[in-house]
Motif scaffolding. Structure first.
Motif, PDB file in Angstrom:
ATOM      1  N   SER A 236      -6.924   4.085   9.283  1.00  0.00           N
ATOM      2  CA  SER A 236      -7.447   2.796   8.818  1.00  0.00           C
ATOM      3  C   SER A 236      -6.830   1.678   9.651  1.00  0.00           C
ATOM      4  O   SER A 236      -5.932   1.913  10.453  1.00  0.00           O
ATOM      5  CB  SER A 236      -7.081   2.594   7.353  1.00  0.00           C
TER       6      SER A 236
ATOM      7  N   GLY B 230      -0.324   3.276   1.720  1.00  0.00           N
ATOM      8  CA  GLY B 230       0.313   2.046   2.199  1.00  0.00           C
ATOM      9  C   GLY B 230       1.810   2.029   1.947  1.00  0.00           C
ATOM     10  O   GLY B 230       2.467   1.013   2.146  1.00  0.00           O
TER      11      GLY B 230
ATOM     12  N   THR C 151      -2.792   6.935   3.143  1.00  0.00           N
ATOM     13  CA  THR C 151      -3.721   5.974   2.517  1.00  0.00           C
ATOM     14  C   THR C 151      -3.037   5.155   1.428  1.00  0.00           C
ATOM     15  O   THR C 151      -3.641   4.237   0.865  1.00  0.00           O
ATOM     16  CB  THR C 151      -4.924   6.689   1.870  1.00  0.00           C
TER      17      THR C 151
ATOM     18  N   ALA D  38      -5.638  -6.681   8.958  1.00  0.00           N
ATOM     19  CA  ALA D  38      -5.636  -5.590   7.976  1.00  0.00           C
ATOM     20  C   ALA D  38      -6.801  -5.755   7.002  1.00  0.00           C
ATOM     21  O   ALA D  38      -7.443  -4.771   6.610  1.00  0.00           O
ATOM     22  CB  ALA D  38      -4.312  -5.549   7.231  1.00  0.00           C
TER      23      ALA D  38
ATOM     24  N   LYS E 297       2.004  -2.880  -5.681  1.00  0.00           N
ATOM     25  CA  LYS E 297       2.442  -2.391  -4.369  1.00  0.00           C
ATOM     26  C   LYS E 297       3.049  -3.523  -3.540  1.00  0.00           C
ATOM     27  O   LYS E 297       4.005  -3.335  -2.805  1.00  0.00           O
ATOM     28  CB  LYS E 297       1.237  -1.805  -3.629  1.00  0.00           C
TER      29      LYS E 297
ATOM     30  N   ASP F  84      -4.874  -0.346   8.507  1.00  0.00           N
ATOM     31  CA  ASP F  84      -3.466  -0.406   8.086  1.00  0.00           C
ATOM     32  C   ASP F  84      -2.613   0.605   8.837  1.00  0.00           C
ATOM     33  O   ASP F  84      -1.495   0.278   9.246  1.00  0.00           O
ATOM     34  CB  ASP F  84      -3.360  -0.160   6.574  1.00  0.00           C
TER      35      ASP F  84
ATOM     36  N   TRP G 193      -6.069   0.283  -3.898  1.00  0.00           N
ATOM     37  CA  TRP G 193      -5.301  -0.941  -3.645  1.00  0.00           C
ATOM     38  C   TRP G 193      -5.921  -1.783  -2.544  1.00  0.00           C
ATOM     39  O   TRP G 193      -5.771  -3.008  -2.523  1.00  0.00           O
ATOM     40  CB  TRP G 193      -3.839  -0.631  -3.345  1.00  0.00           C
TER      41      TRP G 193
END
Lengths: 130, 548
Positions: free
Chosen positions: B198, B155, B153, B225, A118, B200, A29
């Motif tokens: 990450s 999200g 990972t 991000a 998402k 994020d 993603w």
């Protein structure tokens, strides 16, 4: 007749393999996010009068939209804009298209799909344009 | 005949076998080709990790809570929780070795949401643990470490304010009564997909410091991000694609890069992998060395600046450049005003950004903000609970940054200077720790009464409160180090070497262009002009006399 039967079986096996492979693919993603924002959003913002945030549609709406594969109100294919040919045509001006120039079409399409699903209105993390 | 027949049969069988084989081969080839078309994709997408956590039996189960996941993680990662327990991310405490101040999020007061005590369940949504809802939190329990918040990972993992560091285990309405629901986190899915940290995962907290996107830092917000090169040359998602960990190189879960004892001036050269000391401070010279500009002429002149000016001063021309505004000031003294309907209200600017909130007061927001510049040597001293504060003494500095032109340790740094007006105790002359978040009778955001909120908060903090409330102007400085622009966009020479330029307020240093004195300039020009005139006259006379 036999050769046609054989052809059908080969095609079926091919599709089966294809679907098995597709099921195994684990979409990225984050790569989809980069492509969506750097290519889709950039072009929409510059040429189509505004961008489309993933959060403007629900997951079901995105699924349906992507499945229909219609871009610009059906004038052309959506997948075209994720394809290698399109990426090659813009890679000199677009860093994301250049970076992902060799990514297989199906993979990048799944990546973008994973990002918008998402980021959909009812997705795990509703996402704006930027 | 028999022979012929058997031969034919044999031939036929052979032909059949070949045909069958060729069919099978073709079917297999087609299936493999089909799978390979996508299978190649699978291989291409495989990351560098040597482990697929989805294959671990310990993670192939339903998890009812975060601590259950952690217990599974610790079966293999036996030392991880012990390591985390030693970090600031876990303790929220830090003893400044230079001045003995007890700092850390647990102890400091700021001029954003002010303080943690009595607001634990809300603030600890950014703690790397589960269950810190009050002062009795068990900091020794290994299963209370939250592995997923840094290693997700997908999200999809998130921790909500009010849940004391837990993610939502069922769909949760947030804020209560809003009709907006945060989905329950699928812990099994997240646990099976863990990976490296990450932008994020770090950003899930650090982009949202101060209670919202970009609020606190100015050089960190959600635009980082997946930034482009113009926003950050190092994190450029289509270029170098640095993660936070690329610079903040972590060992044993301890992340370098401190707000309390930052390295203001790194005098060492570039750190080369393989050397005995494998440290890598999160500084520019750690990679770029002490001669960062390559070549002679202009580059050499730029290199002359590195012992006076921090790299960030020239290479971060503005903050909040990614389309997310940062808060520049926050006035708590105007909080509590209700709308026409008698209910808490929001006011927004023309861009739809909140500039007044009944719960919090007035805000001033800024985008593309030019930083302020100050000498900074890495010393930071905080005004803590109990330190004397006096309204009559002007602005109270929440953190005082050390530095001067003459100490040999300072550089000119860019700063976000955040201005606040916040409650204090005018009798005891101290800052206060109000109980803001919560659904109880004393929480300010529920009942809008400062006295009750501060009384509760100060009780939890163990500090005296007179019962009286007034407001004091405060200031907090944030050294800027992210959002490094491409060199083409760096600050131009003339933006500092001029009167009224960026460094106008920086004292203790002579800056050509800024500090020009008209009288000295006149004398200089007269001397230069005189020398030229003298040479011309002398040369002219010699020509005339030779001709004569």
């Amino acid at each position: 007749m036999k050769s046609r039967h054989l052809l059908h079986m080969i095609l079926t096996a091919g599709l089966l393999g294809l679907s098995l492979g597709a099921a195994a693919y684990d979409a990225d993603w984050k790569r989809g996010r980069i492509y969506y924002r750097s290519v889709c959003t950039a072009c929409h913002a510059a040429q189509a009068g505004g961008s489309i945030a993933p959060s403007t549609m629900t997951m079901a709406q995105w699924e349906s939209y992507l499945k229909a594969d219609k871009h610009a109100a059906g004038k052309d294919s959506l997948k075209k804009y994720v394809g290698k040919e399109y990426r090659a045509s813009i890679r000199t001006q677009n860093k994301a298209a250049d970076k992902f120039a060799d990514v297989p079409d199906a993979e990048l399409f799944e990546d973008v799909k994973a990002f918008v699903i998402k980021g959909a209105k009812d997705g795990d993390a509703p996402a704006s344009c930027s | 005949m028999k022979t012929n027949r058997s031969n034919r049969r044999a031939l036929s069988w052979r032909a059949l076998s070949w045909r069958a084989l060729s069919w099978r081969a073709a079917l297999l080839a087609a299936a493999v080709a089909g799978a390979a078309f996508q299978g190649g994709v699978v291989l291409a997408a495989t990351k560098a990790s040597t482990a697929d956590h989805a294959k671990f039996k310990e993670l192939q189960q339903g998890f009812a809570s975060g601590p259950e996941v952690t217990r599974a993680c610790l079966i293999c990662h036996t030392e991880a929780a012990k390591q985390v327990h030693k970090t600031k991310h876990w303790t929220w405490e830090f003893l400044n070795p230079e001045n003995g101040q007890k700092l850390g999020k647990k102890n400091v007061i700021n001029n954003f949401c002010i303080s943690i005590p009595s607001n634990y369940p809300f603030c600890t949504s950014c703690h790397v643990g589960y269950g810190w809802k009050d002062a009795n939190f068990d900091f020794t329990a290994e299963e209370n470490v939250d592995c997923l918040v840094c290693h997700d990972t997908t999200g999809s993992y998130r921790k909500l304010p009010g849940l004391a560091g837990h993610p939502p285990y069922q769909d949760t309405e947030i804020p209560p009564g809003s009709g907006k629901f945060a989905k329950a986190v699928d812990l099994t899915k997240v646990a099976q997909k863990v990976g490296k940290t990450s932008r994020d995962t770090c950003g899930a907290c650090h982009f949202f410091g101060g209670g919202g996107d970009g609020v606190k830092h100015g050089d960190m917000d959600s635009s980082l991000a997946a930034p482009d090169k113009a926003l950050d040359v190092h994190m450029d998602a289509t270029g170098l694609d640095f993660t936070c960990g690329t610079c903040h190189r972590t060992a044993s879960h301890d992340v370098p890069g401190s707000r309390y004892t930052p390295v203001a001036r790194d005098t060492e050269g570039a750190h080369i992998p393989g050397r005995q000391d494998d440290s890598l401070p999160a500084t520019c010279p750690a990679c770029h060395g002490q001669v960062p500009h390559k070549g002679g002429g202009h580059a050499a002149k730029l290199n002359d600046h590195v012992d006076v000016v921090a790299c960030q001063t020239c290479h971060i021309p503005q903050i909040a450049r990614g389309g997310v505004a940062t808060k520049m000031s926050w006035d708590w003294s105007t909080a509590g005003q209700m709308g026409p309907d008698g209910k808490p209200m929001l006011k927004k600017d023309e861009a739809g950004r909140v500039i007044y909130d009944s719960k919090k007061g007035d805000f001033v927001l800024g985008e593309n903000v030019v930083p302020e510049y100050r000498w900074f040597n890495g010393e930071v001293t905080y005004t803590l609970l109990g330190d004397r504060v006096d309204q009559g003494e002007g602005v109270t500095r929440i953190n005082r940054l050390g530095g001067s032109a003459s100490d040999g340790r300072s550089l000119i740094w860019p700063m976000k200077v955040f201005v606040g007006v916040q409650p204090y105790d005018p009798v005891n002359h101290t800052l206060v720790t109000p109980h803001t978040a919560g659904n109880d009778d004393t929480a300010y955001w529920k009942n809008f009464g400062w006295e009750k909120a501060i009384k509760t908060g100060m009780q939890v903090s163990g500090a005296p409160f007179s019962g009286q409330v007034d407001f004091v102007r405060t200031e907090m400085s944030w050294p800027i180090t992210h959002m490094v622009a491409p060199k083409e966009d760096a600050v131009r020479c003339g933006e500092c070497h001029m009167k009224g330029g960026r460094l106008e307020k920086v004292g203790g240093v002579y800056i050509p262009g800024r500090d020009a004195n008209p009288l000295i300039d006149l004398v200089g020009w007269l001397m230069a002009g005189g020398a030229l005139l003298g040479a011309l006259v002398h040369g002219g006379l010699r020509i005339v006399r030779r001709n004569g």
